[in-house]
Design a protein around this motif. Sequence first.
Motif, PDB file in Angstrom:
ATOM      1  N   PHE A 173      43.868  80.081  32.267  1.00  0.00           N
ATOM      2  CA  PHE A 173      44.064  79.329  31.094  1.00  0.00           C
ATOM      3  C   PHE A 173      43.227  78.145  31.546  1.00  0.00           C
ATOM      4  CE2 PHE A 173      48.476  80.928  31.202  1.00  0.00           C
ATOM      5  CZ  PHE A 173      48.463  81.319  30.064  1.00  0.00           C
ATOM      6  N   LYS A 174      42.396  77.466  30.473  1.00  0.00           N
ATOM      7  CA  LYS A 174      41.573  76.484  30.602  1.00  0.00           C
ATOM      8  C   LYS A 174      41.985  75.265  29.693  1.00  0.00           C
ATOM      9  CE  LYS A 174      37.269  77.314  30.832  1.00  0.00           C
ATOM     10  NZ  LYS A 174      35.813  77.650  30.543  1.00  0.00           N
ATOM     11  N   ASP A 175      41.335  74.166  30.291  1.00  0.00           N
ATOM     12  CA  ASP A 175      42.188  72.994  29.499  1.00  0.00           C
ATOM     13  C   ASP A 175      40.974  71.913  29.108  1.00  0.00           C
ATOM     14  OD1 ASP A 175      41.099  71.938  31.933  1.00  0.00           O
ATOM     15  OD2 ASP A 175      42.857  71.046  32.639  1.00  0.00           O
ATOM     16  N   ASP A 176      39.799  72.639  28.590  1.00  0.00           N
ATOM     17  CA  ASP A 176      38.688  71.743  28.309  1.00  0.00           C
ATOM     18  C   ASP A 176      38.303  71.876  26.888  1.00  0.00           C
ATOM     19  OD1 ASP A 176      37.893  74.494  28.193  1.00  0.00           O
ATOM     20  OD2 ASP A 176      35.969  74.154  29.118  1.00  0.00           O
ATOM     21  N   HIS A 177      39.730  71.691  25.902  1.00  0.00           N
ATOM     22  CA  HIS A 177      39.454  71.826  24.365  1.00  0.00           C
ATOM     23  C   HIS A 177      40.313  70.741  23.819  1.00  0.00           C
ATOM     24  CE1 HIS A 177      42.746  74.368  25.929  1.00  0.00           C
ATOM     25  NE2 HIS A 177      43.167  74.359  24.915  1.00  0.00           N
ATOM     26  N   LEU A 217      55.823  70.994  21.605  1.00  0.00           N
ATOM     27  CA  LEU A 217      54.475  71.541  21.369  1.00  0.00           C
ATOM     28  C   LEU A 217      53.817  71.082  22.709  1.00  0.00           C
ATOM     29  CD1 LEU A 217      51.926  72.312  19.805  1.00  0.00           C
ATOM     30  CD2 LEU A 217      51.832  69.950  19.282  1.00  0.00           C
ATOM     31  N   VAL A 218      53.167  72.166  23.214  1.00  0.00           N
ATOM     32  CA  VAL A 218      52.589  72.091  24.697  1.00  0.00           C
ATOM     33  C   VAL A 218      51.050  72.461  24.432  1.00  0.00           C
ATOM     34  CG1 VAL A 218      52.578  72.858  26.962  1.00  0.00           C
ATOM     35  CG2 VAL A 218      54.677  72.793  25.824  1.00  0.00           C
ATOM     36  N   VAL A 219      50.228  71.222  24.680  1.00  0.00           N
ATOM     37  CA  VAL A 219      48.887  71.293  24.587  1.00  0.00           C
ATOM     38  C   VAL A 219      47.938  71.442  25.927  1.00  0.00           C
ATOM     39  CG1 VAL A 219      46.712  70.220  23.515  1.00  0.00           C
ATOM     40  CG2 VAL A 219      49.123  70.276  22.321  1.00  0.00           C
ATOM     41  N   ASN A 220      47.826  72.660  26.320  1.00  0.00           N
ATOM     42  CA  ASN A 220      46.885  72.722  27.817  1.00  0.00           C
ATOM     43  C   ASN A 220      45.349  72.162  27.334  1.00  0.00           C
ATOM     44  OD1 ASN A 220      46.676  73.198  30.267  1.00  0.00           O
ATOM     45  ND2 ASN A 220      45.700  75.188  29.959  1.00  0.00           N
ATOM     46  N   GLY A 221      45.278  70.981  27.035  1.00  0.00           N
ATOM     47  CA  GLY A 221      44.004  70.186  26.785  1.00  0.00           C
ATOM     48  C   GLY A 221      44.055  69.005  26.115  1.00  0.00           C
ATOM     49  N   ASN A 222      43.311  68.662  25.362  1.00  0.00           N
ATOM     50  CA  ASN A 222      43.497  67.201  24.471  1.00  0.00           C
ATOM     51  C   ASN A 222      44.097  67.470  23.327  1.00  0.00           C
ATOM     52  OD1 ASN A 222      42.035  65.855  26.726  1.00  0.00           O
ATOM     53  ND2 ASN A 222      40.340  66.557  26.062  1.00  0.00           N
ATOM     54  N   LEU A 223      44.839  66.465  22.792  1.00  0.00           N
ATOM     55  CA  LEU A 223      45.442  66.551  21.445  1.00  0.00           C
ATOM     56  C   LEU A 223      44.880  65.367  20.531  1.00  0.00           C
ATOM     57  CD1 LEU A 223      47.659  67.786  19.568  1.00  0.00           C
ATOM     58  CD2 LEU A 223      49.274  66.300  20.625  1.00  0.00           C
ATOM     59  N   GLU A 224      44.671  65.721  19.316  1.00  0.00           N
ATOM     60  CA  GLU A 224      44.175  64.755  18.495  1.00  0.00           C
ATOM     61  C   GLU A 224      45.207  64.712  17.189  1.00  0.00           C
ATOM     62  OE1 GLU A 224      40.758  63.854  15.216  1.00  0.00           O
ATOM     63  OE2 GLU A 224      40.149  63.822  17.375  1.00  0.00           O
ATOM     64  N   ILE A 225      46.070  63.578  16.752  1.00  0.00           N
ATOM     65  CA  ILE A 225      46.921  63.636  15.969  1.00  0.00           C
ATOM     66  C   ILE A 225      46.301  62.797  14.785  1.00  0.00           C
ATOM     67  CG2 ILE A 225      49.219  63.239  14.971  1.00  0.00           C
ATOM     68  CD1 ILE A 225      50.319  63.944  17.828  1.00  0.00           C
ATOM     69  N   ASN A 226      45.988  63.248  13.550  1.00  0.00           N
ATOM     70  CA  ASN A 226      45.718  62.373  12.442  1.00  0.00           C
ATOM     71  C   ASN A 226      46.924  62.121  11.395  1.00  0.00           C
ATOM     72  OD1 ASN A 226      42.696  64.522  12.398  1.00  0.00           O
ATOM     73  ND2 ASN A 226      43.065  62.598  13.380  1.00  0.00           N
ATOM     74  N   GLY A 227      46.625  61.155  10.762  1.00  0.00           N
ATOM     75  CA  GLY A 227      47.642  60.564   9.851  1.00  0.00           C
ATOM     76  C   GLY A 227      47.410  61.058   8.517  1.00  0.00           C
ATOM     77  N   GLY A 228      48.229  60.724   7.418  1.00  0.00           N
ATOM     78  CA  GLY A 228      48.043  60.857   6.020  1.00  0.00           C
ATOM     79  C   GLY A 228      48.004  59.620   5.245  1.00  0.00           C
ATOM     80  N   ASN A 253      59.197  67.354  20.480  1.00  0.00           N
ATOM     81  CA  ASN A 253      58.508  66.728  21.705  1.00  0.00           C
ATOM     82  C   ASN A 253      57.200  67.349  21.962  1.00  0.00           C
ATOM     83  OD1 ASN A 253      61.275  65.095  22.130  1.00  0.00           O
ATOM     84  ND2 ASN A 253      62.067  67.061  23.116  1.00  0.00           N
ATOM     85  N   ILE A 254      56.578  66.493  22.472  1.00  0.00           N
ATOM     86  CA  ILE A 254      54.941  66.766  22.798  1.00  0.00           C
ATOM     87  C   ILE A 254      54.568  66.636  24.458  1.00  0.00           C
ATOM     88  CG2 ILE A 254      52.601  66.637  22.366  1.00  0.00           C
ATOM     89  CD1 ILE A 254      53.632  65.732  19.289  1.00  0.00           C
ATOM     90  N   LEU A 255      54.175  67.460  24.981  1.00  0.00           N
ATOM     91  CA  LEU A 255      53.441  67.483  26.261  1.00  0.00           C
ATOM     92  C   LEU A 255      52.151  67.834  26.377  1.00  0.00           C
ATOM     93  CD1 LEU A 255      55.312  68.862  29.444  1.00  0.00           C
ATOM     94  CD2 LEU A 255      52.970  68.734  29.379  1.00  0.00           C
ATOM     95  N   VAL A 256      51.050  66.772  26.713  1.00  0.00           N
ATOM     96  CA  VAL A 256      49.803  67.163  26.710  1.00  0.00           C
ATOM     97  C   VAL A 256      49.174  66.892  28.027  1.00  0.00           C
ATOM     98  CG1 VAL A 256      47.696  66.088  25.869  1.00  0.00           C
ATOM     99  CG2 VAL A 256      49.675  65.835  24.367  1.00  0.00           C
ATOM    100  N   ASN A 257      48.561  68.190  28.332  1.00  0.00           N
ATOM    101  CA  ASN A 257      48.106  68.424  29.730  1.00  0.00           C
ATOM    102  C   ASN A 257      46.382  67.968  29.649  1.00  0.00           C
ATOM    103  OD1 ASN A 257      49.757  69.279  31.176  1.00  0.00           O
ATOM    104  ND2 ASN A 257      49.568  71.173  31.102  1.00  0.00           N
ATOM    105  N   GLY A 258      46.172  66.570  29.245  1.00  0.00           N
ATOM    106  CA  GLY A 258      44.895  65.977  28.849  1.00  0.00           C
ATOM    107  C   GLY A 258      45.098  64.608  28.341  1.00  0.00           C
ATOM    108  N   ASN A 259      44.261  64.168  27.435  1.00  0.00           N
ATOM    109  CA  ASN A 259      44.237  62.924  26.575  1.00  0.00           C
ATOM    110  C   ASN A 259      44.783  63.064  25.419  1.00  0.00           C
ATOM    111  OD1 ASN A 259      42.870  61.717  28.908  1.00  0.00           O
ATOM    112  ND2 ASN A 259      40.946  62.493  27.959  1.00  0.00           N
TER     113      ASN A 259
END
Length: 707
Positions: free
Chosen positions: A471-475, A494-505, A516-522
């Motif tokens: 598993f890599k976390d550079d994305h 939602l588990v993100v092994n990396g960075n997560l970007e959430i955009n709005g509407g 719930n969200i768990l982010v292994n990154g930024n």
Amino acid sequence: MNERGSSLLVVLLVTLIFSVLGLSVLGAAVNNTKLTAIREQEIETTASGKVLMSEVLAKLQENLNPDVTANLYAKNLKDILIKNDTPPGTHIYDIELDSIISETEKYFDDNPDLKGFTVNINELDLASTDPKIVTYKTYGITEPNFKEKNYIRIFEITIDSTEAGTDNPNIPRTVSQIVILSPTPSFLNYAVGAYGKLHEPVGDRDKDIASPNSALVINGSPDIIGNIFAPTLELNSRAVYRNIDPSDPTGTTSIELITGPFHGPSVFGTLYTKNINNKRESNPTKARFFEGKYAEVDSGITGIPVIKPISKNFVDMDFNSTRNLKWTDTGLPDFINDSTTIEPFITKCKSNDNYNYKLFEALINTDGLIENNHSATGSIGDLLVIAEGDEEIRNGDTDDSSKKRAQNPKFFCGNDFGKDHNKQVFLIEESMLETYKGSKSKLYSSEDIDGTTSTLFFTNIDKDSDHKHIFKDDHVLTLNQDLNLKDGDEKGWLVVNGNLEINGGTEDNPIVIKGNILVNGNLFIKSSGENKEFLEFDATVYVTGNSTIDNVNIDGAKENESDPDKERKQLVLISNKDLKIVRINEYEEVLNPTDNKLVNLINDKPNLKAFFYTDSNATLYGVGSHFQIEGGVFARQQLTINAIRYNFSTDSLGAISEISPSTNFASDPDARSRFYVEYDTRVITDQLSSLPRVNRLQLIVDDLNIQ
């Protein structure tokens, strides 16, 4: 003779009149003395009841703290909280808690110095329908089996007094207070706060809360409605700001500038502190630390806080331990958390379900080919041919639910994960974002996950030098559509092994995130363009890296469309590293209330309905931005708030030049602040199942009631 008789009558009449007047005056004086004595007794009784209530709260908190008391019940409670996510069967938890409550009552009932006072601590009735009784429903708790799933309990402490003074009638007085016992960290109790220490073992944190540097720094003049926790507080007249280039929202190329002086902050609540370092410049008309123009005529609220010493019972949280507990809640195996080889996970899938193993194996086998040449083999049909050579699946001509699942670009890996061995886990590999770009909505919204408590695990599966999958976390995963991982009061992950970007509407069609969200990154919650965007959350988010909120408005998600706005949920963001919130409603006009009543501030709709916590530092700028937070802001190390009272004459970047360092803005204290925080009392109960859990109960007090 007649004249003598008349004179006698006049004398007698005058004598009578003066006698009556004298007796009236004497009676009034005696009566006033009596009334004064009764009033004094009434005041003393009420004051004694309030003092006694403080003593009851302190004793109850002491009895609940296993590190302070020798109470065996408290130590038993600690063991229960550590070992069990929910209260164990046969009501063991409530038995231990009731023992502590009874012991607290007995301590005061057996005290001979408290003659005339009776202390009762009664749990509120969750099932009561009597509108006169305050119940759990006041705090948004309505589920009948809530107590079976949660440790939170709500009690009412009442202190009755009928003690009379000498020759005085009994004057009944009842002082009552609602208290919440919750296994959550104390930072969730404050509108604004900072702990003010660097990381160290949790057991050592309470030894010396204060830091050599100020925990909370307030530059300028914010409006804060709620309590503040700041072992050391620094106040400055001038706000600091950065003129941020939109192409660089991190502000790394910006220059730090300073405004002219503003009058002091307005705080409607209690300030818990050890030391106030007042560095404000002198103001000829107002030299107080705190100032406020939002006065309620009847109550006399002015924005000047009650100042009290910090509590020794601050319940702290360890981020890493909390994050590991939440990982367990997701149902994912621990070895994924360590980013080690994927082989054990493949073995687990294979042992659960051979069909699902084939799907997952196909994902691995085609990963490299898809990533490097997705145009040749990236169609859904091609992948499904490799996954399972079944024409029905390719064409969608099947009613078989297991085969229908294969049409969805998520890969189901059994339901034997998690502590209850009944957690559905779906896998999304990074290459699928490109492969299914025409059907990306199926990644987050489909019949197998929408409205469920499943776990979606997003990662990048690749090969190392030994040709073993890891598993890599550079994305980065970009989420720009609704996500609903909620069923009733329970939420999935939602588990993100990396960075997560959430955009709005748009304002009329915001992106809605439930789960719930768990982010292994930024984490980046931001607009996808230059215009501000809108999101609605019912979520708790844990971030191991930095968190940035940029050019968005955040509201709470409704439970359903029929719910009124006041029932909206919220976002709770818990970040391990630095927190940045920038470009929030830039240069927007701040409307002043017409009659300076506090209720007009409270009833304004927030643009950030969220509670923000960072285990590190946060510096927030309510200068060009306009913060309307309903929730709270807390930093584990240092929190710096910059705020001004000003309306810009233009909405361009040139507007910032209006904040001249040579102008004294303190002469206009009536303007509303561009940084406003109002504490959300429902943050604990709304997000309870996903909030950090600690190993002892804390005491959260509601308003004091005197009858």
